[in-house]
Motif scaffolding. Structure first.
Motif, PDB file in Angstrom:
ATOM      1  N   ASP A 161       1.148  -1.216  -0.138  1.00  0.00           N
ATOM      2  CA  ASP A 161       0.029  -0.061  -0.065  1.00  0.00           C
ATOM      3  C   ASP A 161       0.824   1.121   0.111  1.00  0.00           C
ATOM      4  N   GLY A 162       1.447   1.554  -1.169  1.00  0.00           N
ATOM      5  CA  GLY A 162       2.530   2.581  -1.237  1.00  0.00           C
ATOM      6  C   GLY A 162       1.953   3.782  -1.267  1.00  0.00           C
ATOM      7  N   THR A 163       0.649   4.245  -1.069  1.00  0.00           N
ATOM      8  CA  THR A 163       0.096   5.492  -1.112  1.00  0.00           C
ATOM      9  C   THR A 163       0.444   6.119   0.165  1.00  0.00           C
ATOM     10  N   ASP A 164       0.345   5.380   1.117  1.00  0.00           N
ATOM     11  CA  ASP A 164       0.263   6.063   2.587  1.00  0.00           C
ATOM     12  C   ASP A 164       1.877   6.031   3.081  1.00  0.00           C
ATOM     13  N   GLN A 165       2.720   5.381   2.290  1.00  0.00           N
ATOM     14  CA  GLN A 165       4.104   5.202   3.025  1.00  0.00           C
ATOM     15  C   GLN A 165       4.881   6.428   2.570  1.00  0.00           C
ATOM     16  N   LEU A 166       5.660   6.760   3.639  1.00  0.00           N
ATOM     17  CA  LEU A 166       6.435   7.855   3.649  1.00  0.00           C
ATOM     18  C   LEU A 166       7.963   7.616   3.772  1.00  0.00           C
ATOM     19  N   ARG A 167       8.942   7.857   3.021  1.00  0.00           N
ATOM     20  CA  ARG A 167      10.207   7.508   3.393  1.00  0.00           C
ATOM     21  C   ARG A 167      11.080   8.772   3.124  1.00  0.00           C
ATOM     22  N   LEU A 168      12.364   8.673   3.827  1.00  0.00           N
ATOM     23  CA  LEU A 168      13.358   9.410   3.655  1.00  0.00           C
ATOM     24  C   LEU A 168      14.126   9.311   2.391  1.00  0.00           C
ATOM     25  N   GLN A 169      14.011  10.235   1.282  1.00  0.00           N
ATOM     26  CA  GLN A 169      14.446  10.430   0.122  1.00  0.00           C
ATOM     27  C   GLN A 169      15.744  10.689  -0.066  1.00  0.00           C
ATOM     28  N   GLN A 170      15.974  11.864   0.652  1.00  0.00           N
ATOM     29  CA  GLN A 170      17.530  12.480   0.465  1.00  0.00           C
ATOM     30  C   GLN A 170      17.811  13.352   1.622  1.00  0.00           C
ATOM     31  N   ALA A 171      18.914  13.099   2.075  1.00  0.00           N
ATOM     32  CA  ALA A 171      19.343  13.907   3.341  1.00  0.00           C
ATOM     33  C   ALA A 171      20.652  14.445   3.272  1.00  0.00           C
ATOM     34  N   ARG A 172      21.021  15.566   3.743  1.00  0.00           N
ATOM     35  CA  ARG A 172      22.298  16.217   3.869  1.00  0.00           C
ATOM     36  C   ARG A 172      22.597  16.682   5.583  1.00  0.00           C
ATOM     37  N   GLY A 173      23.806  16.404   5.886  1.00  0.00           N
ATOM     38  CA  GLY A 173      24.053  16.848   7.288  1.00  0.00           C
ATOM     39  C   GLY A 173      23.751  15.843   8.199  1.00  0.00           C
ATOM     40  N   THR A 174      23.239  16.255   9.370  1.00  0.00           N
ATOM     41  CA  THR A 174      22.855  15.349  10.251  1.00  0.00           C
ATOM     42  C   THR A 174      21.208  15.370  10.262  1.00  0.00           C
ATOM     43  N   VAL A 175      20.820  14.312  10.182  1.00  0.00           N
ATOM     44  CA  VAL A 175      19.335  13.633  10.264  1.00  0.00           C
ATOM     45  C   VAL A 175      18.843  12.928  11.182  1.00  0.00           C
ATOM     46  N   GLN A 176      18.037  13.015  12.003  1.00  0.00           N
ATOM     47  CA  GLN A 176      17.718  12.008  13.151  1.00  0.00           C
ATOM     48  C   GLN A 176      16.172  11.508  12.927  1.00  0.00           C
ATOM     49  N   LEU A 177      15.967  10.232  12.525  1.00  0.00           N
ATOM     50  CA  LEU A 177      14.858   9.607  12.455  1.00  0.00           C
ATOM     51  C   LEU A 177      14.464   8.906  13.873  1.00  0.00           C
ATOM     52  N   ARG A 178      13.153   9.229  14.500  1.00  0.00           N
ATOM     53  CA  ARG A 178      13.016   8.620  15.630  1.00  0.00           C
ATOM     54  C   ARG A 178      11.422   8.152  15.869  1.00  0.00           C
ATOM     55  N   ASP A 179      11.274   7.243  16.564  1.00  0.00           N
ATOM     56  CA  ASP A 179      10.038   6.513  16.474  1.00  0.00           C
ATOM     57  C   ASP A 179       9.227   7.287  17.691  1.00  0.00           C
ATOM     58  N   GLN A 180       8.093   6.789  18.194  1.00  0.00           N
ATOM     59  CA  GLN A 180       7.506   7.782  19.396  1.00  0.00           C
ATOM     60  C   GLN A 180       8.123   7.309  20.568  1.00  0.00           C
ATOM     61  N   ARG A 181       8.876   6.395  20.827  1.00  0.00           N
ATOM     62  CA  ARG A 181       9.611   6.075  21.994  1.00  0.00           C
ATOM     63  C   ARG A 181      11.058   6.731  21.986  1.00  0.00           C
ATOM     64  N   GLY A 182      11.202   7.333  21.015  1.00  0.00           N
ATOM     65  CA  GLY A 182      12.653   8.037  20.790  1.00  0.00           C
ATOM     66  C   GLY A 182      13.732   7.075  20.263  1.00  0.00           C
ATOM     67  N   GLN A 183      13.325   5.939  19.862  1.00  0.00           N
ATOM     68  CA  GLN A 183      14.270   4.924  19.424  1.00  0.00           C
ATOM     69  C   GLN A 183      14.558   5.391  17.841  1.00  0.00           C
ATOM     70  N   THR A 184      15.951   5.191  17.470  1.00  0.00           N
ATOM     71  CA  THR A 184      16.383   5.443  16.285  1.00  0.00           C
ATOM     72  C   THR A 184      15.658   4.585  15.139  1.00  0.00           C
ATOM     73  N   LEU A 185      15.362   5.051  13.990  1.00  0.00           N
ATOM     74  CA  LEU A 185      14.648   4.373  12.862  1.00  0.00           C
ATOM     75  C   LEU A 185      15.728   4.089  11.795  1.00  0.00           C
ATOM     76  N   SER A 186      15.301   2.730  11.064  1.00  0.00           N
ATOM     77  CA  SER A 186      15.906   2.518   9.893  1.00  0.00           C
ATOM     78  C   SER A 186      15.667   3.416   8.851  1.00  0.00           C
ATOM     79  N   VAL A 187      16.910   4.050   7.848  1.00  0.00           N
ATOM     80  CA  VAL A 187      16.586   4.583   6.864  1.00  0.00           C
ATOM     81  C   VAL A 187      16.079   3.942   5.677  1.00  0.00           C
TER      82      VAL A 187
END
Length: 447
Positions: free
Chosen positions: A119-145
Motif C-alpha cells: 500500500d505505497g500511497t500512505d508510505q513515507l520515506r526519507l528520500q534524500q538527506a544532507r548533514g545530520t538527520v535524526q529519525l525517531r519513533d514515538q519512544r525515541g528509538q532510532t529508525l532505519s533509513v
C-alpha cells in the motif's frame, strides 16, 4: 540529445543524474502536476531505476555509494563528511550502469512493491538527506533509513547545513530545512511541523485516499492536492507561502480561514491575527543595525546598549554542527520565505564590529536558491574573520560573496543565493565581539 525522446524522458535522465537545473526542475514539477500521462511515465521510469537498486549485483556497490554519496545520513554525534569533487561524485545513472539498465525494465513492478510496500500511497520515506538527520519513533528509538516511517515518528535536521526530503510513492515530497523537526501525528498523511521551516510539493491526489494534512501549532492545511508551498515558524506565528494552487486553511480549533492562493504569503499568529501580502522579492541591498529591539524569534545573542550605541554580542550556545559543543555565537532569526538579502558573486557583506582581542572566528551566511520550494541550501563562510582584527576599536569586516565559497558546505547551486540565516561564531573563546551593523552592497540582478 535524443530527438525521439519525450520531454519527460529528457528531464528524467538529468533529474536522475542530479544535473537538472532549477528552471527545469520547475518545468518538471509543472509537467507532473498537469499531465497524467507524464506522471505515469515518470513513475514507470522511477520504478525501473528503483528496480536496479534492488538487484543482487547492487549489494557489492552499496557500501561504496553510501561512502561516496553527496547527501549521507549521519548520526548526530558525527560531523558530515566533506562533499566530493564533481569528478568523483556518482550520478544515479552511473550507479544503474553497475547493474545493467536493461535488467531494470523487467523488474519495475517488483521494485515498486518492495520499496513502497503493498500500500505505497500512505508510505513515507526519507528520500534524500544532507548533514545530520535524526529519525525517531514515538519512544525515541532510532529508525532505519531503509524502512518506511511509522505513524508518530519524528524527523529532525540538526545544524546549518542539514536538510531532509521525505517522499510519497506518487512523487509528492516535503523538504525539512536546517534545524527543523516534523512529527507524523497518528498517520503518515498528517505531518505536524514543530520547529523550523519546510516546503512541500504535493501532486494532485486521487479520490478516496486519506487527505494529506500539514500543520503547525497555529494553522492546519488539510486536503493538500496539486499545490506547492513553503512554511515556517516566526515569532509565535506561522508563515505560509503559496507558490502553486489553492489551500483551504483553518486554525487548529477548526475555524476556517480565507483560502490561501498562489502568489500569497500568509502569517497566522498565535493571538488570532491573520495577515496576507504578495510573496515578497528579496532585495539585493540590505542594512541592519540594532537600534530597534531584536525580533521575538531571534535565536542566539544579546542586544545591549554598549558605550553610546546598541550592539549584539554572542552568548554561549550548544552547536549541533559541532556535536553540541558549547560555543560563543550570534544566530539571527530565520527568514526562509522572505530572505534577508540576495547575493551575487560580486555582492559585498560589510560588518561593523568591535573585538577585545583577535582570535579565531567566522561569519556564516546560510543561503537557498530563489525558488523557495524544496530548495537546496548551502553556507557562505568567512573563516579566520577576526584573526587580523585590531584590538578594542570599531572596524569593518568587508568580504565579497565570491570569496566565501571555500568551505565544504558551500552551495552546490549557482547564484543568486538568498540569505535566510546569519551566524557569528568565535568557537569556544569569548573574544569580546560586539556587532553594531550589517550591510550588503549588491549589484542589480543581471538583465
Amino acid at each position: 540529445m535524443n530527438p525521439n525522446a519525450s520531454p519527460i524522458d529528457e528531464l528524467f535522465v538529468r533529474y536522475w543524474d542530479g544535473t537538472l537545473p532549477p528552471d527545469d526542475q520547475d518545468r518538471l514539477a509543472a509537467l507532473l502536476a498537469s499531465d497524467p500521462v507524464a506522471r505515469t511515465q515518470f513513475q514507470l521510469l522511477c520504478q525501473q531505476a528503483l528496480a536496479a537498486v534492488e538487484l543482487p549485483a547492487w549489494e557489492a556497490a552499496s557500501d561504496a555509494l553510501m561512502a561516496l554519496g553527496t547527501s549521507p545520513v549521519v548520526p548526530a554525534t558525527h560531523r558530515p563528511s566533506s562533499p566530493l569533487s564533481p569528478s568523483k561524485r556518482w550520478s544515479r545513472r552511473r550507479v544503474l550502469g553497475l547493474v545493467g539498465g536493461g535488467l531494470a525494465a523487467g523488474l519495475g513492478g517488483l521494485a515498486l512493491y518492495r520499496w513502497w510496500g503493498a500500500d505505497g500511497t500512505d508510505q513515507l520515506r526519507l528520500q534524500q538527506a544532507r548533514g545530520t538527520v535524526q529519525l525517531r519513533d514515538q519512544r525515541g528509538q532510532t529508525l532505519s533509513v531503509e524502512k518506511p516511517l511509522p505513524p508518530n515518528a519524528t524527523v529532525a535536521t540538526l545544524g546549518l547545513e542539514s536538510t531532509a526530503t521525505l517522499a510519497y510513492s506518487d512523487g509528492s515530497r516535503l523538504t525539512l530545512n536546517s534545524d527543523s523537526a516534523i512529527t507524523l501525528r497518528g498517520s503518515t498523511r498528517h505531518l505536524h511541523l514543530t520547529q523550523g521551516s519546510a516546503s512541500a510539493v504535493v501532486l494532485p491526489q486521487p479520490a478516496g485516499v486519506e487527505p494529506l494534512v500539514l500543520a503547525t501549532p497555529q494553522v492546519v492545511l488539510p486536503g493538500l492536492s496539486g499545490v506547492a508551498l513553503s512554511m515556517g515558524e516566526v515569532a509565535r506565528a506561522t508563515e505560509v507561502g503559496v507558490h502553486q494552487g489553492v489551500i483551504a486553511a483553518r486554525r487548529p480549533g477548526g475555524e476556517v480561514l480565507a483560502d490561501f492562493r498562489q502568489g500569497e504569503l500568509h502569517v497566522v499568529h498565535a493571538d488570532g491575527r491573520h495577515t496576507k501580502e504578495p510573496l515578497p522579492t528579496t532585495p539585493t541591498e540590505y542594512r541592519r543595525d540594532f537600534t530597534q529591539p531584536l525580533p521575538e524569534d531571534w535565536a542566539v545573542g544579546l542586544r545591549e546598549l554598549w558605550d553610546t550605541e546598541f550592539v549584539v554580542r554572542p552568548e554561549w550556545w550548544p552547536d549541533p554542527y559541532h556535536n553540541f559543543r558549547v560555543m560563543h555565537q550570534i544566530r539571527s532569526d530565520k527568514q526562509w520565505n522572505r530572505g534577508f538579502f540576495t547575493l551575487y558573486p560580486t555582492s559585498e557583506i560589510h560588518v561593523r564590529y568591535w573585538i577585545d582581542r583577535p582570535g579565531a572566528g567566522q561569519l556564516c551566511v546560510c543561503v537557498r536558491t530563489s525558488r523557495t520550494v524544496s530548495s537546496p541550501t548551502g553556507v557562505l563562510e568567512v573563516n579566520e574573520a577576526f584573526v587580523d582584527a585590531r584590538s578594542r576599536e570599531w572596524q569593518w569586516l568587508k568580504v565579497r560573496a565570491a570569496d566565501m565559497l571555500a568551505n565544504k558546505e558551500a552551495p552546490r547551486f549557482r547564484d543568486p543565493w538568498v540569505a535566510f540565516l546569519l551566524v557569528f561564531n568565535t568557537y569556544e573563546e569569548d573574544l569580546g565581539l560586539k556587532v553594531a551593523e550589517i550591510r550588503v552592497v549588491g549589484p542589480r540582478p543581471p538583465v
